[in-house]
Design a protein around this motif. Structure first.
Motif, PDB file in Angstrom:
ATOM      1  N   ARG A  63       0.448  -1.362   0.804  1.00 56.41           N
ATOM      2  CA  ARG A  63       0.061  -0.119   0.076  1.00 56.41           C
ATOM      3  C   ARG A  63       0.755   1.354  -0.149  1.00 56.41           C
ATOM      4  O   ARG A  63       0.361   2.499  -0.249  1.00 56.41           O
ATOM      5  CB  ARG A  63      -0.728   0.438   1.015  1.00 56.41           C
ATOM      6  CG  ARG A  63      -2.374  -1.143   1.289  1.00 56.41           C
ATOM      7  CD  ARG A  63      -3.073  -0.432   2.321  1.00 56.41           C
ATOM      8  NE  ARG A  63      -4.440  -1.498   2.664  1.00 56.41           N
ATOM      9  CZ  ARG A  63      -5.325  -1.500   3.550  1.00 56.41           C
ATOM     10  NH1 ARG A  63      -4.991   0.067   3.391  1.00 56.41           N
ATOM     11  NH2 ARG A  63      -5.742  -2.520   3.828  1.00 56.41           N
ATOM     12  N   ARG A  68      -5.107   5.529  -5.218  1.00 50.29           N
ATOM     13  CA  ARG A  68      -6.030   5.626  -4.241  1.00 50.29           C
ATOM     14  C   ARG A  68      -6.567   7.386  -4.206  1.00 50.29           C
ATOM     15  O   ARG A  68      -7.697   7.920  -3.978  1.00 50.29           O
ATOM     16  CB  ARG A  68      -5.834   5.402  -2.746  1.00 50.29           C
ATOM     17  CG  ARG A  68      -4.824   3.960  -2.960  1.00 50.29           C
ATOM     18  CD  ARG A  68      -5.119   3.380  -1.260  1.00 50.29           C
ATOM     19  NE  ARG A  68      -4.435   3.752  -0.551  1.00 50.29           N
ATOM     20  CZ  ARG A  68      -3.020   3.226  -1.175  1.00 50.29           C
ATOM     21  NH1 ARG A  68      -3.392   1.990  -1.619  1.00 50.29           N
ATOM     22  NH2 ARG A  68      -2.054   3.544   0.104  1.00 50.29           N
ATOM     23  N   ARG A  69      -5.692   8.158  -3.992  1.00 53.59           N
ATOM     24  CA  ARG A  69      -5.788   9.789  -4.363  1.00 53.59           C
ATOM     25  C   ARG A  69      -6.790   9.678  -5.665  1.00 53.59           C
ATOM     26  O   ARG A  69      -7.511  10.514  -5.766  1.00 53.59           O
ATOM     27  CB  ARG A  69      -4.470  10.267  -4.611  1.00 53.59           C
ATOM     28  CG  ARG A  69      -4.643  11.879  -4.033  1.00 53.59           C
ATOM     29  CD  ARG A  69      -3.712  12.887  -4.317  1.00 53.59           C
ATOM     30  NE  ARG A  69      -3.228  12.899  -5.909  1.00 53.59           N
ATOM     31  CZ  ARG A  69      -1.723  12.816  -6.323  1.00 53.59           C
ATOM     32  NH1 ARG A  69      -0.827  11.928  -4.929  1.00 53.59           N
ATOM     33  NH2 ARG A  69      -1.428  12.510  -7.056  1.00 53.59           N
ATOM     34  N   SER A 115      -7.666  -1.947  -1.507  1.00 51.97           N
ATOM     35  CA  SER A 115      -7.264  -0.434  -0.802  1.00 51.97           C
ATOM     36  C   SER A 115      -7.532   0.844  -1.879  1.00 51.97           C
ATOM     37  O   SER A 115      -7.470   1.630  -1.085  1.00 51.97           O
ATOM     38  CB  SER A 115      -5.845  -0.439  -0.548  1.00 51.97           C
ATOM     39  OG  SER A 115      -4.745  -0.350  -2.112  1.00 51.97           O
ATOM     40  N   VAL A 116      -8.060  -0.505  -3.420  1.00 50.37           N
ATOM     41  CA  VAL A 116      -8.222   0.851  -4.081  1.00 50.37           C
ATOM     42  C   VAL A 116      -9.595   1.133  -4.207  1.00 50.37           C
ATOM     43  O   VAL A 116     -10.418   1.834  -5.203  1.00 50.37           O
ATOM     44  CB  VAL A 116      -7.327   0.914  -5.258  1.00 50.37           C
ATOM     45  CG1 VAL A 116      -7.510   1.154  -6.641  1.00 50.37           C
ATOM     46  CG2 VAL A 116      -5.483   1.008  -5.557  1.00 50.37           C
TER      47      VAL A 116
END
Length: 314
Positions: A74, A83-84, A139-140
């Motif tokens: 991550r 992710r951003r 996480s994405v």
């Protein structure tokens, strides 16, 4: 030198302990650390079952000391970026994804006593190898909603599976395939995300740099390629150092360090759902595995189709 963890915890003033022992010891050592007021950073898997994870959650609530999990992939700069860009809407909706951990392990690899055994490792490549890749996937893409899966022991001398394949649907509506294998002579770890406005791809083996990522904007969205470029020119390889640095920085600043227990539980629940779906022969929805469900107590659920029947003649 100390002969056991309890003596160490009783005699040293510690801020953080990194638990790198065989999997069946992770949850007991983490609980002992929390009760001593020390934050444990636990190698995957945090625990052998969802039941153990829930016990850790109870200890965390009791002591006020968090338990963290090592999911180092991550923390590479190129993994932080999607992710951003998902969060700010640049990439548009997630649509489809592929997650593959295609590794190769010879029979002798499983001669280590705790490898390939449900009671001490709690799974094969789903738990011990692919979990890093599908944790990055989760996480994405965010919370998963439903899993349909197959698992098999095709070639290796294990009690556990040596390959699993899952189809996953996410809360966003996105769909993904997840493959975990130790049977692939050409080893590769691969992630691909297809969003409305771009495709984001990663192919590496055990750690990645910027060169292992590829960004392809959709027609009409070529301008967003500029947003993919590294912010500061750094190109650190994904790995433990980046996560440990992030944990220490968070503790120093008073921020919440990662990866917290609720996120680690979501990843472990995905593994449990993969096994439950494969061995029960039906889809499993998020939140279904609770209470006294056999797949809450153990990843095999007492339902491994190739396991020997107890009491059967040899």
């Amino acid at each position: 030198m100390y002969g056991d963890a309890d003596t160490l915890l009783a005699n040293e003033h510690l801020d953080l302990v990194h638990i790198c022992t065989p999997p069946q010891t992770h949850a007991p050592l983490a609980a002992a650390a929390m009760r001593a007021g020390v934050i444990p950073l636990v190698e995957k898997p945090t625990a052998l079952s969802l039941g153990e994870m829930d016990h850790l959650a109870a200890v965390q609530a009791e002591t006020g000391t968090p338990v963290l999990t090592v999911f180092q992939h991550r923390y590479g700069p190129a993994a932080v970026r999607p992710r951003r860009l998902v969060a700010d809407g640049t990439l548009g909706r997630p649509l489809t994804a592929t997650c593959e951990t295609l590794w190769y392990r010879i029979d002798d690899y499983f001669a280590v006593p705790w490898r390939g055994r449900w009671e001490v490792e709690s799974g094969g490549p789903t738990m011990g190898h692919g979990i890093h890749q599908f944790d990055l996937l989760l996480s994405v893409l965010g919370p998963w909603a439903e899993v349909s899966a197959f698992a098999g022991r095709l070639a290796r001398p294990t009690d556990t599976e040596d390959v699993s394949m899952a189809l996953a649907r996410f809360g966003s509506g996105a769909m993904a395939t997840v493959v975990n294998s130790v049977l692939a002579p050409r080893e590769s770890s691969r992630l691909r995300f297809d969003f409305e406005h771009a495709t984001v791809e990663l192919e590496h083996l055990y750690g990645y740099r910027e060169k292992h990522w590829r960004f392809t904007p959709a027609p009409g969205h070529e301008h967003i390629a500029d947003l993919w470029r590294p912010d500061d020119g750094t190109d650190a390889e994904s790995g433990h150092r980046l996560q440990i640095e992030a944990v220490l920085d968070a503790l120093a600043s008073g921020a919440e360090p990662g990866v917290p227990l609720d996120e680690a539980r979501c990843t472990l629940e995905f593994a449990a759902a993969t096994y439950a779906s494969a061995f029960r022969g039906r889809p499993v929805v998020a939140g279904e595995l609770t209470g006294d469900d056999p797949f809450t107590r153990g990843m095999d659920g007492g339902a491994v189709p190739w396991a020997p029947v107890k009491g059967a003649a040899a």
